[in-house]
Each structure stands twice: as C-alpha cells, then as structure tokens.
Design a protein around this motif. Structure first.
Motif, PDB file in Angstrom:
ATOM      1  N   TRP A 243       0.829  -1.204   0.000  1.00 58.42           N
ATOM      2  CA  TRP A 243       0.000   0.000   0.000  1.00 58.42           C
ATOM      3  C   TRP A 243       0.868   1.260   0.000  1.00 58.42           C
ATOM      4  O   TRP A 243       0.569   2.234  -0.694  1.00 58.42           O
ATOM      5  CB  TRP A 243      -0.951   0.007   1.197  1.00 58.42           C
ATOM      6  CG  TRP A 243      -1.725   1.286   1.332  1.00 58.42           C
ATOM      7  CD1 TRP A 243      -1.743   2.132   2.392  1.00 58.42           C
ATOM      8  CD2 TRP A 243      -2.580   1.887   0.346  1.00 58.42           C
ATOM      9  NE1 TRP A 243      -2.546   3.217   2.136  1.00 58.42           N
ATOM     10  CE2 TRP A 243      -3.072   3.089   0.881  1.00 58.42           C
ATOM     11  CE3 TRP A 243      -2.967   1.514  -0.931  1.00 58.42           C
ATOM     12  CZ2 TRP A 243      -3.936   3.925   0.184  1.00 58.42           C
ATOM     13  CZ3 TRP A 243      -3.831   2.353  -1.640  1.00 58.42           C
ATOM     14  CH2 TRP A 243      -4.306   3.540  -1.080  1.00 58.42           C
ATOM     15  N   ALA A 244       1.962   1.244   0.752  1.00 58.74           N
ATOM     16  CA  ALA A 244       2.863   2.403   0.758  1.00 58.74           C
ATOM     17  C   ALA A 244       3.435   2.648  -0.629  1.00 58.74           C
ATOM     18  O   ALA A 244       3.511   3.798  -1.097  1.00 58.74           O
ATOM     19  CB  ALA A 244       3.991   2.178   1.776  1.00 58.74           C
ATOM     20  N   GLU A 245       3.820   1.572  -1.319  1.00 60.21           N
ATOM     21  CA  GLU A 245       4.346   1.706  -2.675  1.00 60.21           C
ATOM     22  C   GLU A 245       3.262   2.184  -3.640  1.00 60.21           C
ATOM     23  O   GLU A 245       3.506   3.018  -4.523  1.00 60.21           O
ATOM     24  CB  GLU A 245       4.919   0.368  -3.157  1.00 60.21           C
ATOM     25  CG  GLU A 245       6.171  -0.061  -2.415  1.00 60.21           C
ATOM     26  CD  GLU A 245       6.741  -1.354  -2.956  1.00 60.21           C
ATOM     27  OE1 GLU A 245       7.737  -1.300  -3.709  1.00 60.21           O
ATOM     28  OE2 GLU A 245       6.178  -2.428  -2.642  1.00 60.21           O
ATOM     29  N   ALA A 246       2.047   1.646  -3.478  1.00 61.58           N
ATOM     30  CA  ALA A 246       0.945   2.034  -4.354  1.00 61.58           C
ATOM     31  C   ALA A 246       0.590   3.506  -4.175  1.00 61.58           C
ATOM     32  O   ALA A 246       0.341   4.217  -5.163  1.00 61.58           O
ATOM     33  CB  ALA A 246      -0.284   1.165  -4.072  1.00 61.58           C
ATOM     34  N   MET A 247       0.580   3.987  -2.929  1.00 63.14           N
ATOM     35  CA  MET A 247       0.277   5.390  -2.677  1.00 63.14           C
ATOM     36  C   MET A 247       1.285   6.297  -3.389  1.00 63.14           C
ATOM     37  O   MET A 247       0.917   7.305  -3.994  1.00 63.14           O
ATOM     38  CB  MET A 247       0.285   5.681  -1.178  1.00 63.14           C
ATOM     39  CG  MET A 247      -0.969   5.271  -0.449  1.00 63.14           C
ATOM     40  SD  MET A 247      -1.103   6.126   1.145  1.00 63.14           S
ATOM     41  CE  MET A 247       0.360   5.519   1.977  1.00 63.14           C
ATOM     42  N   GLU A 248       2.541   5.936  -3.269  1.00 65.85           N
ATOM     43  CA  GLU A 248       3.575   6.747  -3.902  1.00 65.85           C
ATOM     44  C   GLU A 248       3.408   6.770  -5.409  1.00 65.85           C
ATOM     45  O   GLU A 248       3.485   7.831  -6.050  1.00 65.85           O
ATOM     46  CB  GLU A 248       4.962   6.213  -3.540  1.00 65.85           C
ATOM     47  CG  GLU A 248       6.092   7.043  -4.095  1.00 65.85           C
ATOM     48  CD  GLU A 248       7.460   6.530  -3.677  1.00 65.85           C
ATOM     49  OE1 GLU A 248       8.454   7.114  -4.131  1.00 65.85           O
ATOM     50  OE2 GLU A 248       7.521   5.558  -2.911  1.00 65.85           O
ATOM     51  N   ARG A 249       3.152   5.602  -5.994  1.00 64.66           N
ATOM     52  CA  ARG A 249       2.990   5.508  -7.448  1.00 64.66           C
ATOM     53  C   ARG A 249       1.747   6.256  -7.929  1.00 64.66           C
ATOM     54  O   ARG A 249       1.748   6.830  -9.020  1.00 64.66           O
ATOM     55  CB  ARG A 249       2.886   4.049  -7.868  1.00 64.66           C
ATOM     56  CG  ARG A 249       4.176   3.238  -7.722  1.00 64.66           C
ATOM     57  CD  ARG A 249       5.165   3.573  -8.845  1.00 64.66           C
ATOM     58  NE  ARG A 249       6.274   2.641  -8.874  1.00 64.66           N
ATOM     59  CZ  ARG A 249       6.369   1.634  -9.723  1.00 64.66           C
ATOM     60  NH1 ARG A 249       5.426   1.414 -10.622  1.00 64.66           N
ATOM     61  NH2 ARG A 249       7.408   0.815  -9.692  1.00 64.66           N
ATOM     62  N   ALA A 250       0.681   6.221  -7.125  1.00 70.47           N
ATOM     63  CA  ALA A 250      -0.582   6.839  -7.548  1.00 70.47           C
ATOM     64  C   ALA A 250      -0.647   8.320  -7.220  1.00 70.47           C
ATOM     65  O   ALA A 250      -1.597   9.002  -7.601  1.00 70.47           O
ATOM     66  CB  ALA A 250      -1.763   6.116  -6.897  1.00 70.47           C
TER      67      ALA A 250
END
Length: 252
Positions: A243-250
């Motif tokens: 989720w942390a990676e997804a937030m950054e990407r999004a």
C-alpha cells in the motif's frame, strides 16, 4: 484533498490473489483516513463477500453504466470498516462487457462513474475480472495505477507479458502505470525463492511480496480483511508495504 485516485488490481490470470489484494489495500487506505470506494467488477463478487456484504448490485450493472442512477456513490454500500464503501458485484456484472462493446465511448462511461464520486471518496480501488476484455481496457484507460499480482512461476510471467502487450496494442494505458508485484509466494518452494530473488534484483517489480497465508485464506470464512483480522501476520506486513508503494505511485 486532490482529485480521486483510481487504483485497479488487474491482470490476465485469476487465482493469483487479486481480490484479497484489493480488499486488504482498501481496508488499509480506509484505516489511514482516506475515504475509499472499493468497486467490485468481478462477477464472482468475492470482494463483496469478503467484506460481509450481500452480492447484490441495486438496479444491476447495465442500469449503472447507462447512467440512470446516481453513479457509484448511489449504489455503494457501507461496510463494517470505517471510511470504506463497496460497489457490490452480482451476476449482472457479466453484462458490463456487452454494454461497453455497444458503446462508442466505453471509457467515457467508466470515467463518468468515477468522476461522480469526487465528493464521497478520495480513492477508488477496483477489483477487475481476470482476462482481456472491454471492462479491463476501459478501467486501464482511467486508472492512475494498475497493480498486477504475479505468482513466481513461469506461466504467470507469460500472462503478465501478454497483459502488457494487450495494454500497449489497445493503447489502454502507459507502461509507466503498470506495477507488477509477487503474490502467493511460498518460500518453501525452491522455484519461488529463486524467482523472487531474480525479481527483486531486476527493479521491475514492486518490492512487496505477498506470501501464501492462512490469514488471507481465512478471509473467505471470517469476512474480515487480513490486515484487520491478523494485523501481525507476515501477509499483513507485506500488504502494508504494498500500500505504501501504491500510494507513492498513484500520487496520494
């Protein structure tokens, strides 16, 4: 808050942890205070079921996409998780492909539904059906991030390559928004350990690697996301990393 961010969990293959990823990421986002709508677009309705809701979409999918209802917010249902609502799936979701095939502007239909939730949600997480279809193409066109779970075995990697070719051929999405990650990793298997090591050094995949987990398997029985029901499990830890990676990407 900025514009609604759209994160789709998608891919060619089923049975790779797609739904459990969508449900757990939605629960994590909601627990952090984001207003989340989880849109269940898989006719099996597993995401709906895992959040203890009836697999019934009020008015049916055709009516929703034809714009005779108040968009996603009008059919979203609250869950036991604060800040998390679900647009449920039932058998009518199978009709969505037909509706989009018949439309001259299928992406516009999906974009309009998502645009209508800007007062009710910060994040829309979409559990896509597996395979290559008008639904997948339309969602890819409007998503900020496409999360693709991949089991560390040869055939799922072939499926990922074919999925990426589909996105390129249809011009549905830029390769930049495709974010594959390892799913259902069993570190007792030498093949899984070897492929995981190769993937993590390649830099092509996200760093999170979701393991096979009894906590995830119990979601179908307990109807509670693993990140809430078993927050100390290894799976929950990896979902938090994802989720942390997804937030950054999004761009959240």
């Amino acid at each position: 808050m900025g514009p609604v961010r759209v994160i789709a969990v998608t891919g060619l293959k089923g049975g790779v942890g797609k739904t459990s990823t969508a449900v757990n990421l939605a629960a994590l986002a909601a627990s952090e205070g984001w207003r989340v709508i989880l849109w269940d677009l898989d006719p099996q309705g597993a995401a709906t079921y895992c959040l203890n809701l009836k697999q019934k979409l009020k008015g049916g999918a055709s009516k929703l996409f034809r714009g005779t209802r108040d968009g996603l917010a009008g059919v979203a249902r609250t869950t036991d998780v604060d800040n998390l609502a679900v647009v449920p799936a039932d058998s009518s979701v199978r009709e969505v492909d037909k509706v989009l095939w018949a439309s001259t502007k299928p992406t516009k239909l999906v974009r309009r539904l998502i645009a209508g939730v800007d007062k009710d949600a910060d994040v829309v997480i979409i559990d896509c059906p597996p395979g290559l279809s008008p639904v997948v193409e339309a969602v890819a066109n409007v998503a900020d991030l496409l999360l693709v779970p991949v089991v560390p075995e040869p055939l799922p990697f072939r499926a990922l390559a074919r999925y990426e070719e589909f996105l390129t051929d249809t011009k549905a999405a830029s390769p930049k928004i495709v974010a594959p990650f390892l799913s259902m990793v069993d570190r007792n298997l030498p093949m899984h350990r070897r492929i995981e090591a190769e993937v993590l050094t390649s830099g092509r995949f996200l760093n999170a690697a979701i393991p096979t987990s009894s906590a995830v398997a119990r979601m179908g029985e307990e109807q509670v996301p693993a990140v809430l029901g078993a927050p100390r499990s290894l799976a929950a830890s990896e979902y938090r990393k994802l989720w942390a990676e997804a937030m950054e990407r999004a761009g959240l």
